[in-house]
Design a protein around this motif. Structure first.
Motif, PDB file in Angstrom:
ATOM      1  N   VAL A   1      16.882  -8.503  18.345  1.00  0.00           N
ATOM      2  CA  VAL A   1      15.980  -7.692  19.165  1.00  0.00           C
ATOM      3  C   VAL A   1      15.920  -8.231  20.584  1.00  0.00           C
ATOM      4  O   VAL A   1      16.369  -7.586  21.522  1.00  0.00           O
ATOM      5  N   GLY A   2      15.354  -9.416  20.776  1.00  0.00           N
ATOM      6  CA  GLY A   2      15.227  -9.946  22.116  1.00  0.00           C
ATOM      7  C   GLY A   2      14.316 -11.158  22.164  1.00  0.00           C
ATOM      8  O   GLY A   2      14.443 -12.072  21.352  1.00  0.00           O
TER       9      GLY A   2
ATOM     10  N   SER B   1      13.447  -6.140  24.192  1.00  0.00           N
ATOM     11  CA  SER B   1      14.897  -6.227  24.051  1.00  0.00           C
ATOM     12  C   SER B   1      15.501  -6.687  25.369  1.00  0.00           C
ATOM     13  O   SER B   1      14.849  -6.657  26.421  1.00  0.00           O
ATOM     14  N   ARG B   2      16.761  -7.086  25.323  1.00  0.00           N
ATOM     15  CA  ARG B   2      17.431  -7.514  26.547  1.00  0.00           C
ATOM     16  C   ARG B   2      17.535  -6.373  27.548  1.00  0.00           C
ATOM     17  O   ARG B   2      17.377  -6.570  28.756  1.00  0.00           O
TER      18      ARG B   2
END
Length: 259
Positions: free
Chosen positions: A212-213, A167-168
């Motif tokens: 999500v990323g 994720s970020r």
């Protein structure tokens, strides 16, 4: 923690350091070899607040001769634009940083270096892409890529964990090393820059997972982000679709965490 501060004369270049319970040894940059040879040196701080070119040369020399040394550059905010991957530092600190940030950055750098030493920092080769964690250089089809420090760290982090989705927020913690006050969008900006430098034939190495990323996609592994594939049950989408749903701030990035 034993720390070596390499500076010509400004012993107060990082005032917050005096507020932390660490033993600090100071030395001139040209005397780095003698200063850091002790076995108990935990981190090396290089004063880059005034002479940027000299500081960069010192950092490169240290990295070439002591590749496992945790290395941090001390900069004024105006000097941030000069920092790139070829400085070969693990991180950087603004001279105005407070005690909490200094302690956090020091701890993160030391832990990352210890983990890297344990696991072995070998050359990363993925298709035509080569990432050298010792010289902080990246080559694509033999040509050197001009990456900033954070672009290099982001690419290396993802490439060392192919197929795993981050994720970020996870990337901010792992690559930037602390909570970035400007928000997680800085990850999107750095990914966009990385893809542009990788070019149209290799940009798919950095895959997007909707909501999500990002993940690193090994070429030829059948994980291209443009083939409707999925990872762990999460659909992968085309970046053009993601870009159309996002509004990019055109203001220049000035935070210390963005270069």
């Amino acid at each position: 923690m034993n720390i070596v501060l390499l500076t010509d004369s400004r012993l107060d270049v990082l005032p917050a350091l005096d507020l932390l319970p660490h033993a600090v040894q100071t030395a001139a940059p040209d005397a780095w070899a003698e200063a850091i040879k002790g076995p108990h040196v935990a981190a090396v701080l290089v004063d880059a607040s005034d002479q940027l070119n000299h500081a960069r040369a010192t950092c490169r020399l240290i990295r070439a001769h002591v590749p496992d040394a945790p290395l941090i550059a001390l900069l004024r905010e105006a000097g941030l634009v000069s920092v790139a991957a070829d400085w070969c530092v693990d991180d950087f600190l603004l001279t105005t940083a407070g005690p909490t940030e200094v302690e956090t950055r020091l701890s993160m750098v030391v832990k990352r270096r210890e983990a890297g030493t344990t696991s072995g920092q070998e050359m990363i080769r993925v298709g035509d892409l080569t990432i050298d964690p010792h010289s902080y250089t990246t080559r694509l089809r033999g040509e050197s890529l001009a990456l900033t420090y954070k672009e290099f760290e982001l690419l290396r982090f993802l490439a060392q964990r192919p197929g795993r989705v981050f994720s970020r927020d996870q990337l901010l913690r792992e690559v930037w090393g602390y909570d970035y006050f400007g928000g997680s969008r800085t990850v999107d900006v750095h990914v966009r820059r990385l893809r542009a430098k990788l070019g149209p034939h290799c940009e798919t190495m950095i895959g997007t997972v909707r909501q999500v990323g990002y993940k690193f996609v090994v070429p030829g592994a059948g994980n291209s982000r443009r083939n409707g594939d999925a990872y762990a049950g999460v659909p992968v989408v085309d970046d053009d679709a993601m870009a159309s749903a996002m509004v990019w701030d055109r203001a220049p990035i000035t935070s210390a965490a963005n270069s």
